[in-house]
Design a protein around this motif. Sequence first.
Motif, PDB file in Angstrom:
ATOM      1  N   THR A  39     -41.626   0.500 -25.348  1.00 26.86           N
ATOM      2  CA  THR A  39     -42.560   1.299 -24.572  1.00 26.86           C
ATOM      3  C   THR A  39     -41.910   1.922 -23.349  1.00 26.86           C
ATOM      4  O   THR A  39     -42.268   3.018 -22.948  1.00 26.86           O
ATOM      5  N   LEU A  40     -40.941   1.220 -22.740  1.00 23.68           N
ATOM      6  CA  LEU A  40     -40.391   1.660 -21.466  1.00 23.68           C
ATOM      7  C   LEU A  40     -38.934   2.062 -21.602  1.00 23.68           C
ATOM      8  O   LEU A  40     -38.205   1.541 -22.447  1.00 23.68           O
ATOM      9  N   ASP A  41     -38.532   2.992 -20.779  1.00 24.82           N
ATOM     10  CA  ASP A  41     -37.137   3.405 -20.722  1.00 24.82           C
ATOM     11  C   ASP A  41     -36.349   2.321 -19.988  1.00 24.82           C
ATOM     12  O   ASP A  41     -36.555   2.105 -18.798  1.00 24.82           O
ATOM     13  N   PRO A  42     -35.450   1.610 -20.660  1.00 27.51           N
ATOM     14  CA  PRO A  42     -34.750   0.499 -20.005  1.00 27.51           C
ATOM     15  C   PRO A  42     -33.845   0.955 -18.877  1.00 27.51           C
ATOM     16  O   PRO A  42     -33.446   0.154 -18.049  1.00 27.51           O
ATOM     17  N   GLY A  43     -33.536   2.247 -18.805  1.00 31.89           N
ATOM     18  CA  GLY A  43     -32.673   2.723 -17.731  1.00 31.89           C
ATOM     19  C   GLY A  43     -33.410   3.031 -16.445  1.00 31.89           C
ATOM     20  O   GLY A  43     -32.814   3.355 -15.441  1.00 31.89           O
ATOM     21  N   SER A  44     -34.740   2.938 -16.483  1.00 31.64           N
ATOM     22  CA  SER A  44     -35.513   3.288 -15.292  1.00 31.64           C
ATOM     23  C   SER A  44     -35.290   2.263 -14.198  1.00 31.64           C
ATOM     24  O   SER A  44     -35.237   1.065 -14.446  1.00 31.64           O
ATOM     25  N   ALA A  45     -35.178   2.775 -12.958  1.00 32.02           N
ATOM     26  CA  ALA A  45     -34.993   1.879 -11.813  1.00 32.02           C
ATOM     27  C   ALA A  45     -36.294   1.643 -11.080  1.00 32.02           C
ATOM     28  O   ALA A  45     -36.312   1.031 -10.032  1.00 32.02           O
ATOM     29  N   GLU A  46     -37.417   2.123 -11.623  1.00 29.93           N
ATOM     30  CA  GLU A  46     -38.678   2.069 -10.886  1.00 29.93           C
ATOM     31  C   GLU A  46     -39.744   1.313 -11.673  1.00 29.93           C
ATOM     32  O   GLU A  46     -40.887   1.725 -11.760  1.00 29.93           O
ATOM     33  N   LEU A  47     -39.362   0.191 -12.273  1.00 31.45           N
ATOM     34  CA  LEU A  47     -40.300  -0.551 -13.089  1.00 31.45           C
ATOM     35  C   LEU A  47     -40.585  -1.925 -12.498  1.00 31.45           C
ATOM     36  O   LEU A  47     -40.834  -2.879 -13.211  1.00 31.45           O
ATOM     37  N   GLY A  48     -40.515  -2.046 -11.167  1.00 29.25           N
ATOM     38  CA  GLY A  48     -40.764  -3.333 -10.544  1.00 29.25           C
ATOM     39  C   GLY A  48     -42.101  -3.917 -10.929  1.00 29.25           C
ATOM     40  O   GLY A  48     -42.224  -5.110 -11.228  1.00 29.25           O
ATOM     41  N   LEU A  49     -43.135  -3.092 -10.962  1.00 31.26           N
ATOM     42  CA  LEU A  49     -44.485  -3.554 -11.306  1.00 31.26           C
ATOM     43  C   LEU A  49     -44.501  -4.142 -12.707  1.00 31.26           C
ATOM     44  O   LEU A  49     -45.010  -5.242 -12.935  1.00 31.26           O
ATOM     45  N   VAL A  50     -43.957  -3.428 -13.666  1.00 28.61           N
ATOM     46  CA  VAL A  50     -44.015  -3.858 -15.058  1.00 28.61           C
ATOM     47  C   VAL A  50     -43.096  -5.048 -15.299  1.00 28.61           C
ATOM     48  O   VAL A  50     -43.460  -5.991 -16.008  1.00 28.61           O
ATOM     49  N   VAL A  51     -41.900  -5.026 -14.734  1.00 31.77           N
ATOM     50  CA  VAL A  51     -40.979  -6.141 -14.924  1.00 31.77           C
ATOM     51  C   VAL A  51     -41.582  -7.436 -14.395  1.00 31.77           C
ATOM     52  O   VAL A  51     -41.517  -8.489 -15.035  1.00 31.77           O
ATOM     53  N   ARG A  52     -42.212  -7.359 -13.239  1.00 28.82           N
ATOM     54  CA  ARG A  52     -42.801  -8.559 -12.655  1.00 28.82           C
ATOM     55  C   ARG A  52     -44.004  -9.022 -13.476  1.00 28.82           C
ATOM     56  O   ARG A  52     -44.209 -10.223 -13.689  1.00 28.82           O
ATOM     57  N   ALA A  53     -44.806  -8.064 -13.942  1.00 30.57           N
ATOM     58  CA  ALA A  53     -45.960  -8.437 -14.761  1.00 30.57           C
ATOM     59  C   ALA A  53     -45.507  -9.061 -16.073  1.00 30.57           C
ATOM     60  O   ALA A  53     -46.084 -10.051 -16.546  1.00 30.57           O
ATOM     61  N   ALA A  54     -44.472  -8.480 -16.682  1.00 32.87           N
ATOM     62  CA  ALA A  54     -43.964  -9.022 -17.942  1.00 32.87           C
ATOM     63  C   ALA A  54     -43.354 -10.399 -17.730  1.00 32.87           C
ATOM     64  O   ALA A  54     -43.531 -11.309 -18.550  1.00 32.87           O
ATOM     65  N   THR A  55     -42.625 -10.576 -16.638  1.00 33.59           N
ATOM     66  CA  THR A  55     -42.035 -11.882 -16.345  1.00 33.59           C
ATOM     67  C   THR A  55     -43.124 -12.917 -16.123  1.00 33.59           C
ATOM     68  O   THR A  55     -43.031 -14.056 -16.600  1.00 33.59           O
ATOM     69  N   SER A  56     -44.176 -12.527 -15.409  1.00 36.99           N
ATOM     70  CA  SER A  56     -45.292 -13.446 -15.184  1.00 36.99           C
ATOM     71  C   SER A  56     -45.928 -13.871 -16.501  1.00 36.99           C
ATOM     72  O   SER A  56     -46.218 -15.056 -16.725  1.00 36.99           O
ATOM     73  N   LEU A  57     -46.128 -12.908 -17.392  1.00 36.02           N
ATOM     74  CA  LEU A  57     -46.728 -13.234 -18.686  1.00 36.02           C
ATOM     75  C   LEU A  57     -45.801 -14.131 -19.501  1.00 36.02           C
ATOM     76  O   LEU A  57     -46.245 -15.110 -20.124  1.00 36.02           O
ATOM     77  N   ARG A  58     -44.521 -13.826 -19.514  1.00 29.06           N
ATOM     78  CA  ARG A  58     -43.579 -14.657 -20.263  1.00 29.06           C
ATOM     79  C   ARG A  58     -43.576 -16.098 -19.728  1.00 29.06           C
ATOM     80  O   ARG A  58     -43.544 -17.065 -20.500  1.00 29.06           O
ATOM     81  N   CYS A  59     -43.567 -16.224 -18.391  1.00 25.38           N
ATOM     82  CA  CYS A  59     -43.576 -17.565 -17.792  1.00 25.38           C
ATOM     83  C   CYS A  59     -44.801 -18.350 -18.237  1.00 25.38           C
ATOM     84  O   CYS A  59     -44.711 -19.536 -18.595  1.00 25.38           O
ATOM     85  N   ASP A  60     -45.961 -17.707 -18.187  1.00 29.15           N
ATOM     86  CA  ASP A  60     -47.181 -18.409 -18.574  1.00 29.15           C
ATOM     87  C   ASP A  60     -47.182 -18.756 -20.056  1.00 29.15           C
ATOM     88  O   ASP A  60     -47.689 -19.812 -20.469  1.00 29.15           O
ATOM     89  N   LEU A  61     -46.620 -17.894 -20.907  1.00 22.77           N
ATOM     90  CA  LEU A  61     -46.497 -18.215 -22.330  1.00 22.77           C
ATOM     91  C   LEU A  61     -45.634 -19.464 -22.519  1.00 22.77           C
ATOM     92  O   LEU A  61     -45.955 -20.337 -23.339  1.00 22.77           O
ATOM     93  N   HIS A  62     -44.537 -19.562 -21.764  1.00 20.69           N
ATOM     94  CA  HIS A  62     -43.687 -20.748 -21.864  1.00 20.69           C
ATOM     95  C   HIS A  62     -44.403 -21.993 -21.359  1.00 20.69           C
ATOM     96  O   HIS A  62     -44.256 -23.076 -21.948  1.00 20.69           O
ATOM     97  N   LEU A  63     -45.163 -21.861 -20.267  1.00 18.85           N
ATOM     98  CA  LEU A  63     -45.891 -23.026 -19.758  1.00 18.85           C
ATOM     99  C   LEU A  63     -46.917 -23.508 -20.779  1.00 18.85           C
ATOM    100  O   LEU A  63     -47.072 -24.713 -21.017  1.00 18.85           O
ATOM    101  N   VAL A  64     -47.641 -22.571 -21.377  1.00 17.68           N
ATOM    102  CA  VAL A  64     -48.645 -22.936 -22.371  1.00 17.68           C
ATOM    103  C   VAL A  64     -47.988 -23.660 -23.544  1.00 17.68           C
ATOM    104  O   VAL A  64     -48.549 -24.603 -24.117  1.00 17.68           O
ATOM    105  N   ALA A  65     -46.765 -23.240 -23.888  1.00 18.08           N
ATOM    106  CA  ALA A  65     -46.054 -23.860 -25.005  1.00 18.08           C
ATOM    107  C   ALA A  65     -45.293 -25.117 -24.585  1.00 18.08           C
ATOM    108  O   ALA A  65     -44.632 -25.742 -25.422  1.00 18.08           O
ATOM    109  N   GLY A  66     -45.363 -25.489 -23.295  1.00 18.58           N
ATOM    110  CA  GLY A  66     -44.627 -26.657 -22.827  1.00 18.58           C
ATOM    111  C   GLY A  66     -43.142 -26.418 -22.666  1.00 18.58           C
ATOM    112  O   GLY A  66     -42.367 -27.371 -22.557  1.00 18.58           O
ATOM    113  N   GLU A  67     -42.716 -25.156 -22.623  1.00 14.67           N
ATOM    114  CA  GLU A  67     -41.294 -24.815 -22.483  1.00 14.67           C
ATOM    115  C   GLU A  67     -40.971 -24.582 -21.005  1.00 14.67           C
ATOM    116  O   GLU A  67     -40.731 -23.463 -20.560  1.00 14.67           O
ATOM    117  N   TYR A  68     -40.964 -25.648 -20.232  1.00 10.00           N
ATOM    118  CA  TYR A  68     -40.873 -25.541 -18.784  1.00 10.00           C
ATOM    119  C   TYR A  68     -39.519 -25.000 -18.321  1.00 10.00           C
ATOM    120  O   TYR A  68     -39.442 -24.252 -17.347  1.00 10.00           O
TER     121      TYR A  68
END
Length: 818
Positions: free
Chosen positions: A591-620
């Motif tokens: 969906t996103l251009d990986p070369g973009s330098a202005e994706l702080g919002l999306v990168v942080r949101a995606a990281t937050s979602l990934r972290c919560d997915l790992h917590l739900v799965a017990g992958e601390y």
Amino acid sequence: MPIPRIPRAFAPTRAAAAMGRRLPPLVVLRAPRGYGKTSVAASWLASPEMSGVTRSWLTVPEGPVSAADLWTAVHDTWVEDGIALAETVPTTGSLRAVLRRLDRRLVLVIDGLHHVHDTAVDDELVGLVQDHELFHLVVTTRAHRPIERLGPATVDAGVLRVRDLSLDDAETRAFAGRLGLPLTPPEASALRADLIGWPALVRAVVLDSARRPDGSLDIELPPVEHYVGAVLHDADFAPYFRLATALAVPGTFTREDIRRLAGEPARDGLFDDLVEANLVTAVGPGPTYAMAPPIRAAAAHVLEREDPARFRLLHALSAGDGPVIVALEHAAKAGAWPIAIGLVEDHWAELLREHAPRLRDVVARMPDDVVASSARLVLAREHILDVHTAARAEHVLRSGRLTPGGWSGRAPSMTERLSRRSGAASVPRSHLARQPVDEAPVDDEVRGAVPELLVEWSLDQLYAGDVVGAAYGFATAARRAGADGGAYREAATGAAVALALLGHLGDAEGWLRAAAEATGEVRDLELAARPLVEATIATLRLDDAAEVLRVPARSPLAPLVAAARLVVAHGALHRGDPAGGLPEVASLSVTLDPGSAELGLVVRAATSLRCDLHLVAGEYDRCAALLAPIPGLVPNRARHAFYVGAYDEALRLTQRADGDAGLAPCASLELLVIRACAAWRTGDEERALASLSTAVALAADVGVLLPFLSVPRGDLDAIAAGHPAVQRFLDAPRLASASSPYPEPLRASQLSAAERRVLEHLAGPRSLAQVARSLYLSESTVKTHVQRIYRKLGVATRAAAVARARELGLLDDRSGDR
């Protein structure tokens, strides 16, 4: 004549010390003032090696000195030192007669030979050394002299130049330490590079510098300007003045630039002398040259003060050279405002993104009428580069004024009361009321372009992750656009997006309605942003979110759409559908251009979602690895600490849970419910109830419910027991019918006694076989215990198990020392 006193803390460079130890018959020291030539020669004469040697010192007086004057001065010095008789006629012949009578070595220092205008004396001086074995001569000079060339060709001679008299990193550090300012090796290296190892400059700067209370180095550079100014005005530097000050204007230059900048045919000899003196150094291919920044600034100030017209001309000549910010600074210093405006218009995004502080300085120097002629400059001065904008944005948002109607005089909400209670810094009323764009003499065309530019800037801020700044920027753009038109609709929708992401759901809906009710065309930003607002509001209220539209990956609005999809996925995860977030995370690279330098919002949101997915799965451990390289994300860090059982760490991370409720109520709610549950599990029932009560009041105010699903429902019910108002809120249909998808937090009691004994040995350096022998167990049994420890602590490696155990208080720092 007495030998000059050696300054405190002086020590010769390694090259100078080596020359002094062998002291050939002729030594020439040539360098500009401040390189310690006199002190080096004095240190040689004062050294123990000079015992039994006759020493004589002559300081040549300033001003034109003839050959006859020099011989007379040498004669008078030798008479004073008891080497010659007073009645002797001062000629080279009489001096030779004195030298013929020597019965032990004589060292004569002539300090300041550059004052002798008759260079023929150089040949005669070399002749004296050549003809008399016991005679040694040391001369210092700031200028080229024939003796520097004649000496080595005729006698055993040594020559020390700037490179030999400059301090290296270690010498700079030692020198500063002797002057009372200890430096670290990196500090000494940086200081030497800035001051080109010039001993007098290093001394002057170090003596004026000190350490701040926090231990950082407070370097004072004003002494550089004073000293460099004095060098530039030395009589012997006069041939170089015009060239040196011209080369101080551009950041970098080549030999081909010299004629254009100096206004005369390039004189390679003069330029080469500046290079040899280290005033100019090669910094790139070509080669490209530059002056050290402090020395360049000092020389440029001298030029600006003494010849302002030439200063402006040189900057105008340099306005088309180098990087755009350098060209812009040259144009501003030259007062070439049409060039400056053109550079801003052509390179607007680059200047803001990469050079905002320097652009602020340039815009601040521009006359008002120049700024008023460009919408971008108006916007830069009055909003983007205004140092008060960030504080103003926070203040307005905390006070509840960031609404379509502005401040209404209503009673403060819970969110606003929390903001005031947190002691957030206020902004002077003059800064809040100041709206210079509206008051400046700006024509309608320029004024009309400002809102759309501000919308573009605010969108960039949103993508970069500055959601508060984006909300304020969009709202300001809407106010400046008026109540109608496509620009207003875009700005209002943008404000709704930012406010929804922060958790101000009511205000977001207000802006969304204002956009829909306005006249004017519906633009792409509104089409992409409206679904994001609606999805965010629905997710945070635990409603069903609508399908989010998709746009091409290269669309400038792709980050908005991606953010909306991540919000919906986060809601699905918290409502018990962990798989619902996986497609969104997996599709980000598409969906996103990986070369973009202005994706702080999306990168942080995606990281937050990934972290919560790992917590739900017990992958601390996988959650912790994701968080490690990204700053911030405090709610995720606190949630991770809570679910690995590190309750004290969770309490530390949430100690300011309500401090930013006025800015980001959604994040504050996440922290408040974690703090409530962590306090409950550590036995602090009072803090647990206070935190949960605050969270309930804040949630009732803004309508955000999703964070209550991020902690165990049983903990919330236990805290609320006996408190009907809190319990009623938790029993509301939307919360009562939902459950947290997260597993039970880890507990130290989950490890058996045998597993704890093995864990204590894992903290040491022993292999598993050695651990097994020390515990009288088989190696396979120990391996089984280790696998169980990993599973129960939610880790995958030995080091991670030890770190997690220390977080949980199962190990102290001495564990493993057996």
